[in-house]
Write a protein that holds these residues in place. Structure first.
Motif, PDB file in Angstrom:
ATOM      1  N   GLY A  96       0.829  -1.192   0.000  1.00  0.00           N
ATOM      2  CA  GLY A  96       0.000   0.000   0.000  1.00  0.00           C
ATOM      3  C   GLY A  96       0.863   1.240   0.000  1.00  0.00           C
ATOM      4  N   HIS A  97       0.225   2.373   0.241  1.00  0.00           N
ATOM      5  CA  HIS A  97       0.921   3.654   0.282  1.00  0.00           C
ATOM      6  C   HIS A  97       2.022   3.631   1.340  1.00  0.00           C
ATOM      7  CE1 HIS A  97       0.684   8.221   1.300  1.00  0.00           C
ATOM      8  NE2 HIS A  97       1.643   7.991   0.434  1.00  0.00           N
ATOM      9  N   ARG A  98       3.215   4.068   0.976  1.00  0.00           N
ATOM     10  CA  ARG A  98       4.377   4.145   1.851  1.00  0.00           C
ATOM     11  C   ARG A  98       4.860   2.764   2.291  1.00  0.00           C
ATOM     12  NH1 ARG A  98       5.349   9.404   3.651  1.00  0.00           N
ATOM     13  NH2 ARG A  98       6.630   8.618   5.350  1.00  0.00           N
ATOM     14  N   ASP A  99       4.596   1.750   1.481  1.00  0.00           N
ATOM     15  CA  ASP A  99       5.192   0.436   1.737  1.00  0.00           C
ATOM     16  C   ASP A  99       6.696   0.642   1.946  1.00  0.00           C
ATOM     17  OD1 ASP A  99       6.877  -1.843   0.452  1.00  0.00           O
ATOM     18  OD2 ASP A  99       4.965  -2.813   0.868  1.00  0.00           O
ATOM     19  N   PRO A 100       7.260   0.181   3.079  1.00  0.00           N
ATOM     20  CA  PRO A 100       8.655   0.537   3.393  1.00  0.00           C
ATOM     21  C   PRO A 100       9.668   0.030   2.378  1.00  0.00           C
ATOM     22  CG  PRO A 100       7.814  -1.106   4.938  1.00  0.00           C
ATOM     23  CD  PRO A 100       6.640  -0.591   4.163  1.00  0.00           C
ATOM     24  N   HIS A 101       9.459  -1.167   1.866  1.00  0.00           N
ATOM     25  CA  HIS A 101      10.413  -1.697   0.896  1.00  0.00           C
ATOM     26  C   HIS A 101      10.400  -0.862  -0.382  1.00  0.00           C
ATOM     27  CE1 HIS A 101      12.954  -4.736  -0.999  1.00  0.00           C
ATOM     28  NE2 HIS A 101      12.205  -4.586  -2.072  1.00  0.00           N
ATOM     29  N   TRP A 102       9.212  -0.538  -0.866  1.00  0.00           N
ATOM     30  CA  TRP A 102       9.127   0.269  -2.085  1.00  0.00           C
ATOM     31  C   TRP A 102       9.544   1.705  -1.836  1.00  0.00           C
ATOM     32  CZ3 TRP A 102       8.653  -0.008  -7.236  1.00  0.00           C
ATOM     33  CH2 TRP A 102       8.456  -1.284  -7.773  1.00  0.00           C
ATOM     34  N   THR A 103       9.267   2.235  -0.662  1.00  0.00           N
ATOM     35  CA  THR A 103       9.748   3.570  -0.315  1.00  0.00           C
ATOM     36  C   THR A 103      11.269   3.614  -0.413  1.00  0.00           C
ATOM     37  OG1 THR A 103       7.872   4.014   1.150  1.00  0.00           O
ATOM     38  CG2 THR A 103       9.875   5.289   1.535  1.00  0.00           C
ATOM     39  N   LEU A 104      11.900   2.584   0.102  1.00  0.00           N
ATOM     40  CA  LEU A 104      13.358   2.493   0.048  1.00  0.00           C
ATOM     41  C   LEU A 104      13.842   2.328  -1.385  1.00  0.00           C
ATOM     42  CD1 LEU A 104      16.062   2.311   1.493  1.00  0.00           C
ATOM     43  CD2 LEU A 104      15.575  -0.105   1.974  1.00  0.00           C
ATOM     44  N   TRP A 105      13.179   1.469  -2.151  1.00  0.00           N
ATOM     45  CA  TRP A 105      13.561   1.247  -3.547  1.00  0.00           C
ATOM     46  C   TRP A 105      13.514   2.553  -4.337  1.00  0.00           C
ATOM     47  CZ3 TRP A 105      16.355  -0.684  -6.913  1.00  0.00           C
ATOM     48  CH2 TRP A 105      16.513  -2.054  -7.148  1.00  0.00           C
ATOM     49  N   LEU A 115       4.528  -3.957 -13.956  1.00  0.00           N
ATOM     50  CA  LEU A 115       4.473  -4.049 -12.501  1.00  0.00           C
ATOM     51  C   LEU A 115       5.148  -2.858 -11.833  1.00  0.00           C
ATOM     52  CD1 LEU A 115       5.258  -7.860 -12.020  1.00  0.00           C
ATOM     53  CD2 LEU A 115       3.065  -6.713 -11.624  1.00  0.00           C
ATOM     54  N   ASP A 116       6.284  -2.429 -12.385  1.00  0.00           N
ATOM     55  CA  ASP A 116       6.976  -1.275 -11.809  1.00  0.00           C
ATOM     56  C   ASP A 116       6.095  -0.023 -11.878  1.00  0.00           C
ATOM     57  OD1 ASP A 116       9.258  -2.645 -11.078  1.00  0.00           O
ATOM     58  OD2 ASP A 116      10.385  -2.101 -12.874  1.00  0.00           O
ATOM     59  N   GLY A 117       5.482   0.205 -13.029  1.00  0.00           N
ATOM     60  CA  GLY A 117       4.643   1.387 -13.178  1.00  0.00           C
ATOM     61  C   GLY A 117       3.478   1.385 -12.207  1.00  0.00           C
ATOM     62  N   PHE A 118       2.761   0.280 -12.140  1.00  0.00           N
ATOM     63  CA  PHE A 118       1.649   0.175 -11.209  1.00  0.00           C
ATOM     64  C   PHE A 118       2.125   0.274  -9.759  1.00  0.00           C
ATOM     65  CE2 PHE A 118      -1.220  -2.136 -14.400  1.00  0.00           C
ATOM     66  CZ  PHE A 118      -2.120  -1.077 -14.463  1.00  0.00           C
ATOM     67  N   SER A 119       3.256  -0.367  -9.463  1.00  0.00           N
ATOM     68  CA  SER A 119       3.753  -0.392  -8.085  1.00  0.00           C
ATOM     69  C   SER A 119       4.126   1.002  -7.599  1.00  0.00           C
ATOM     70  CB  SER A 119       4.955  -1.333  -7.975  1.00  0.00           C
ATOM     71  OG  SER A 119       4.561  -2.678  -8.196  1.00  0.00           O
ATOM     72  N   ILE A 120       4.700   1.816  -8.474  1.00  0.00           N
ATOM     73  CA  ILE A 120       5.025   3.195  -8.098  1.00  0.00           C
ATOM     74  C   ILE A 120       3.748   3.949  -7.756  1.00  0.00           C
ATOM     75  CG2 ILE A 120       5.907   5.391  -8.971  1.00  0.00           C
ATOM     76  CD1 ILE A 120       7.972   3.730 -10.570  1.00  0.00           C
ATOM     77  N   HIS A 121       2.692   3.747  -8.532  1.00  0.00           N
ATOM     78  CA  HIS A 121       1.419   4.404  -8.242  1.00  0.00           C
ATOM     79  C   HIS A 121       0.903   4.022  -6.862  1.00  0.00           C
ATOM     80  CE1 HIS A 121       0.297   5.019 -12.794  1.00  0.00           C
ATOM     81  NE2 HIS A 121       1.384   5.657 -12.427  1.00  0.00           N
ATOM     82  N   VAL A 122       0.995   2.748  -6.531  1.00  0.00           N
ATOM     83  CA  VAL A 122       0.525   2.285  -5.224  1.00  0.00           C
ATOM     84  C   VAL A 122       1.399   2.853  -4.111  1.00  0.00           C
ATOM     85  CG1 VAL A 122       0.162   0.264  -3.745  1.00  0.00           C
ATOM     86  CG2 VAL A 122      -0.492   0.178  -6.159  1.00  0.00           C
ATOM     87  N   ALA A 123       2.717   2.788  -4.308  1.00  0.00           N
ATOM     88  CA  ALA A 123       3.644   3.186  -3.253  1.00  0.00           C
ATOM     89  C   ALA A 123       3.551   4.671  -2.918  1.00  0.00           C
ATOM     90  CB  ALA A 123       5.079   2.831  -3.651  1.00  0.00           C
ATOM     91  N   ILE A 124       3.290   5.507  -3.920  1.00  0.00           N
ATOM     92  CA  ILE A 124       3.205   6.943  -3.656  1.00  0.00           C
ATOM     93  C   ILE A 124       1.787   7.377  -3.305  1.00  0.00           C
ATOM     94  CG2 ILE A 124       5.153   7.410  -5.195  1.00  0.00           C
ATOM     95  CD1 ILE A 124       3.164   8.529  -7.235  1.00  0.00           C
ATOM     96  N   GLY A 125       0.857   6.424  -3.346  1.00  0.00           N
ATOM     97  CA  GLY A 125      -0.517   6.733  -2.961  1.00  0.00           C
ATOM     98  C   GLY A 125      -1.271   7.546  -3.996  1.00  0.00           C
ATOM     99  N   LEU A 126      -1.004   7.272  -5.289  1.00  0.00           N
ATOM    100  CA  LEU A 126      -1.708   7.989  -6.347  1.00  0.00           C
ATOM    101  C   LEU A 126      -3.207   7.727  -6.236  1.00  0.00           C
ATOM    102  CD1 LEU A 126      -1.066   9.736  -8.904  1.00  0.00           C
ATOM    103  CD2 LEU A 126      -1.308   7.620 -10.217  1.00  0.00           C
ATOM    104  N   ARG A 166      -3.889  -1.202  -4.334  1.00  0.00           N
ATOM    105  CA  ARG A 166      -3.288  -2.521  -4.561  1.00  0.00           C
ATOM    106  C   ARG A 166      -4.257  -3.493  -5.241  1.00  0.00           C
ATOM    107  NH1 ARG A 166       0.487  -6.366  -2.914  1.00  0.00           N
ATOM    108  NH2 ARG A 166      -0.405  -8.372  -2.360  1.00  0.00           N
ATOM    109  N   GLU A 167      -5.488  -3.564  -4.773  1.00  0.00           N
ATOM    110  CA  GLU A 167      -6.437  -4.525  -5.334  1.00  0.00           C
ATOM    111  C   GLU A 167      -6.768  -4.192  -6.785  1.00  0.00           C
ATOM    112  OE1 GLU A 167      -7.283  -7.390  -4.059  1.00  0.00           O
ATOM    113  OE2 GLU A 167      -5.888  -6.825  -2.455  1.00  0.00           O
ATOM    114  N   GLN A 168      -6.879  -2.910  -7.105  1.00  0.00           N
ATOM    115  CA  GLN A 168      -7.112  -2.526  -8.496  1.00  0.00           C
ATOM    116  C   GLN A 168      -5.944  -2.955  -9.377  1.00  0.00           C
ATOM    117  OE1 GLN A 168      -7.722   1.678  -7.675  1.00  0.00           O
ATOM    118  NE2 GLN A 168      -9.818   1.554  -8.438  1.00  0.00           N
ATOM    119  N   VAL A 169      -4.744  -2.732  -8.875  1.00  0.00           N
ATOM    120  CA  VAL A 169      -3.548  -3.100  -9.642  1.00  0.00           C
ATOM    121  C   VAL A 169      -3.494  -4.597  -9.872  1.00  0.00           C
ATOM    122  CG1 VAL A 169      -1.037  -3.301  -9.461  1.00  0.00           C
ATOM    123  CG2 VAL A 169      -2.154  -1.098  -9.051  1.00  0.00           C
ATOM    124  N   LEU A 170      -3.730  -5.377  -8.833  1.00  0.00           N
ATOM    125  CA  LEU A 170      -3.705  -6.831  -8.991  1.00  0.00           C
ATOM    126  C   LEU A 170      -4.761  -7.288  -9.996  1.00  0.00           C
ATOM    127  CD1 LEU A 170      -3.175  -7.978  -5.283  1.00  0.00           C
ATOM    128  CD2 LEU A 170      -1.481  -7.910  -7.120  1.00  0.00           C
TER     129      LEU A 170
END
Length: 208
Positions: free
Chosen positions: A100-109, A167-178, A183-187
């Protein structure tokens, strides 16, 4: 030299420092992760931390490598279990996409990616190694699915590159809280894409 020896003797295990850094990112956000704050968390001075990691960039990359090691072990467990190739592919996607938004692993990535613009060759090679592990596992899984007749004939390497870009494009949207992207929409979008591209007659775009 004597001070450095004492620092090595009294320092907590490196994994403890990296785990503490990841926990701080999860609980307080990346902006609160400073050498001084991390030092207070693990009982070290910021100078001692700099002795071990040399820079914040190196600390972040080491923390990412540590986190990726844990994810890699989980990915290996999921991909080697007894299940269809499609079920394991869905598990791969589920592990890839942020919680979800601010997922720590993706925030770090995202921070490491941003800093990589000025990174040296060693840091870039280490980042490429992380990306490469995800890519190789996906290629192997796709090749297995094709060989077993579960997937239509695709070029596993080319398809993996396209899928990971998606996956990267969608994941960035989720991680930044666009807004409008969760997450469920992306999946759901990814499952639909895989249904269209891997089931049914061979697709000329991906055929080998």
């Amino acid at each position: 030299m004597a001070g450095a020896a004492r620092a090595r003797k009294n320092a907590p295990p490196r994994e403890h420092v990296l785990a503490a850094a990841m926990e701080m990112i999860a609980e307080r956000g990346l902006e609160r992760l400073t050498m001084a704050a991390l030092g207070r968390e693990v009982g070290m001075s910021s100078g001692h931390l700099l002795y071990y990691f040399h820079s914040k960039d190196e600390l972040l990359l080491r923390t990412l490598e540590w986190s990726e090691g844990r994810l890699g072990a989980e990915r290996g467990r999921l991909l080697t279990r007894t299940a269809t190739a499609r079920a394991r592919l869905d598990s791969y996607v589920d592990l890839y996409v942020p919680d979800g938004h601010r997922d720590p692993h993706w925030t770090l990535w995202l921070e490491v990616w941003n800093r990589s613009q000025n990174a040296d060759d060693d840091a870039r090679d280490r980042q490429a190694a992380i990306e490469g592990a995800w890519h190789r596992d996906l290629v192997a899984l796709l090749a297995e699915g094709v060989s077993r007749g579960e997937f239509r004939r695709v070029d596993p390497d080319r398809f993996a590159a396209r899928l990971r870009a998606l996956l990267d494009g969608f994941s960035i949207h989720v991680a930044i809280g666009l807004r409008g992207t969760d997450r469920e929409q992306v999946l759901g979008h990814v499952r639909e894409f895989l249904d269209q591209e891997l089931d049914g007659p061979d697709h000329p775009l991906f055929a080998s």
